[in-house]
Motif scaffolding. Structure first.
Motif, short mmCIF file in Angstrom:
data_model
loop_
_atom_site.label_atom_id
_atom_site.label_comp_id
_atom_site.label_asym_id
_atom_site.label_seq_id
_atom_site.Cartn_x
_atom_site.Cartn_y
_atom_site.Cartn_z
N LYS A 8 -65.16 15.61 111.67
CA LYS A 8 -66.49 15.15 111.93
C LYS A 8 -66.75 14.44 113.37
O LYS A 8 -67.83 13.82 113.24
CB LYS A 8 -66.90 14.38 110.70
N GLU A 9 -66.07 15.20 114.37
CA GLU A 9 -66.36 14.72 115.67
C GLU A 9 -67.29 15.78 116.30
O GLU A 9 -67.06 16.61 117.16
CB GLU A 9 -65.15 14.71 116.49
N TYR A 10 -68.49 15.72 115.87
CA TYR A 10 -69.63 16.83 115.97
C TYR A 10 -70.06 16.79 117.70
O TYR A 10 -70.31 17.92 117.90
CB TYR A 10 -70.86 16.81 115.29
N ASN A 11 -70.02 15.66 117.92
CA ASN A 11 -70.35 15.78 119.48
C ASN A 11 -69.53 16.17 120.43
O ASN A 11 -69.61 16.78 121.69
CB ASN A 11 -70.77 14.19 119.91
N MET A 12 -68.04 16.06 120.10
CA MET A 12 -67.03 16.57 120.81
C MET A 12 -66.79 18.12 120.75
O MET A 12 -66.67 18.86 121.70
CB MET A 12 -65.67 16.03 120.05
N VAL A 13 -67.26 18.76 119.60
CA VAL A 13 -67.59 20.02 119.32
C VAL A 13 -68.61 20.38 120.56
O VAL A 13 -68.52 21.56 121.02
CB VAL A 13 -68.11 20.34 118.04
N ILE A 14 -69.84 19.86 120.50
CA ILE A 14 -70.73 20.29 121.32
C ILE A 14 -70.53 20.10 122.53
O ILE A 14 -70.56 21.17 123.41
CB ILE A 14 -72.00 19.44 121.06
N ASP A 15 -69.61 19.04 123.17
CA ASP A 15 -69.36 18.94 124.68
C ASP A 15 -68.24 20.10 125.14
O ASP A 15 -68.46 20.66 125.96
CB ASP A 15 -68.75 17.62 124.94
N GLU A 16 -67.29 20.12 124.26
CA GLU A 16 -66.17 21.14 124.67
C GLU A 16 -66.76 22.41 124.59
O GLU A 16 -66.33 23.30 125.03
CB GLU A 16 -65.05 20.81 123.77
N GLY A 17 -67.62 22.80 123.47
CA GLY A 17 -67.77 24.08 123.01
C GLY A 17 -68.85 24.74 124.35
O GLY A 17 -68.88 25.80 124.78
N GLU A 18 -69.80 23.76 124.73
CA GLU A 18 -70.81 24.03 125.68
C GLU A 18 -70.30 24.56 127.03
O GLU A 18 -70.22 25.32 127.99
CB GLU A 18 -72.08 23.09 125.93
N LYS A 19 -69.10 23.51 127.28
CA LYS A 19 -68.15 23.74 128.65
C LYS A 19 -67.48 25.05 128.65
O LYS A 19 -67.48 25.60 129.45
CB LYS A 19 -67.24 22.57 128.62
N TYR A 20 -66.96 25.54 127.38
CA TYR A 20 -66.16 26.76 127.32
C TYR A 20 -67.18 27.80 127.33
O TYR A 20 -66.85 28.91 128.21
CB TYR A 20 -65.62 26.54 125.72
N ILE A 21 -68.36 27.95 126.66
CA ILE A 21 -69.23 28.84 127.12
C ILE A 21 -69.48 29.00 128.43
O ILE A 21 -69.89 30.23 129.03
CB ILE A 21 -70.42 28.66 125.94
N GLN A 22 -70.05 28.03 129.11
CA GLN A 22 -70.35 28.24 130.46
C GLN A 22 -69.37 28.98 131.49
O GLN A 22 -69.74 29.78 132.23
CB GLN A 22 -70.51 26.75 130.94
N ILE A 23 -67.95 28.50 131.12
CA ILE A 23 -66.92 28.98 131.86
C ILE A 23 -66.56 30.60 131.59
O ILE A 23 -66.75 31.63 132.39
CB ILE A 23 -65.50 28.43 131.81
#
Length: 330
Positions: free
Chosen positions: A229-244
């Motif tokens: 349930k670390e949803y902010n971590m999902v968003i942070d790492e996911g958005e960084k991944y998508i950008q790359i």
């Protein structure tokens, strides 16, 4: 000779203030200031003590510019060996140079990078990657912030390659891309390294495999965050991944982009940001651009684990499901 400028450089490299250096050398802060601005010079009897504080030779203290040029020449020679695919010579040169210039961060970083490259062509890949890992680990003690950033970057990369995911997660949290890194890989950047078509093909395959490994790792990491349930971590790492990955413009990664986008949508839904949840669901649906991906996404959205989506705008959500069904039936 510009000893004042050299003292200033090595003091900052060591992470010392003028006051701290003055206390160590048992002189006034004003004396340090005068040395660094070339208003005055340290007594010749002070030179051994100053060199000892900076962990360098007196020759290096007095001739920093010449030393700097020498290091740059070594690194340029290493790059020439690498262009010729002669990794053994590059590594030997770096190790010999480090005997002459011990604890030089630039040479140490170059050695780690070269070992990483060589590992992709060597039968004992794991051993070379581990050697590079240990080198980057030591560089975390550097006073140079950029060197530390690069070290974290490579420690994360090697951890993923060795499938030591807990270590990768640790270094990923510390990772900040150094200024100037552009994740976009294209023919121009590859051909700037070599004109050999076979080597270009090998480099492209390696780059593609590296990003595939990265994609699988991110998928694992995001699932781990969702379960905890670390949803902010999902968003942070996911958005960084998508950008790359988006910058690669390669459909090979659409499955991962779709999955990660949907995970971000799920996280926003749990955080009660329904508008962003819908935005990322639409993005996930866009990347699910063939029958297989559309079917996988439809099954995910209709599962019990995704009941949270029922609170989203009903018409928009139904339209999204219909789009997926049309792709499946087309």
């Amino acid at each position: 000779m510009n000893i004042g400028k050299n003292i200033l450089h090595f003091r900052k490299e060591k992470g010392l203030t003028q006051e701290q250096l003055a206390n160590i050398l048992d002189v006034s802060t004003a004396a340090i200031s005068k040395w660094e601005t070339n208003i005055a010079y340290p007594d010749i009897t002070m030179l051994p003590k100053i060199a000892t504080v900076f962990n360098i030779s007196i020759d290096r203290l007095l001739n920093y510019n010449r030393y700097k040029v020498s290091i740059e020449n070594i690194i340029n020679e290493v790059k020439e060996h690498i262009k010729k695919n002669d990794y053994s010579s590059a590594i030997s040169l770096l190790k010999l140079s480090l005997e002459r210039y011990p604890n030089n961060d630039a040479l140490t970083l170059e050695l780690g990078k070269t070992l990483m490259l060589y590992a992709n062509f060597h039968k004992d890949r794991k051993k070379l990657l581990q050697e590079a890992f240990n080198i980057f680990l030591k560089l975390l003690e550097s006073n140079d912030h950029e060197i530390v950033t690069w070290a974290n970057n490579y420690l994360c990369t090697i951890s993923i390659a060795l499938k030591t995911f807990e270590k990768a997660k640790y270094y990923l949290k510390k990772l900040r891309l150094p200024k100037g890194i552009n994740p976009k890989i294209n023919d121009i950047s590859i051909k700037s390294l070599t004109n050999d078509p076979n080597l270009i093909k090998t480099i492209k395959i390696y780059i593609e495999e590296a990003f595939i490994d990265y994609s699988y790792y991110i998928s694992w990491l995001i699932n781990h965050f969702i379960q905890n349930k670390e949803y902010n971590m999902v968003i942070d790492e996911g958005e960084k991944y998508i950008q790359i990955i988006k910058s690669l413009n390669n459909e090979l990664f659409n499955e991962h982009l779709s999955t990660v986008s949907e995970s971000i949508a799920l996280s926003y839904a749990y955080l009660n940001d329904n508008d962003k949840a819908l935005t990322y669901l639409k993005q996930a649906e866009t990347y699910a651009n063939n029958k297989k991906l559309a079917l996988a996404m439809l099954h995910a959205l209709e599962s019990k684990e995704r009941n949270i989506y029922q609170k989203l705008n009903k018409n928009t959500f139904i339209k999204l499901l219909d789009n997926l069904k049309n792709k499946i039936n087309s």
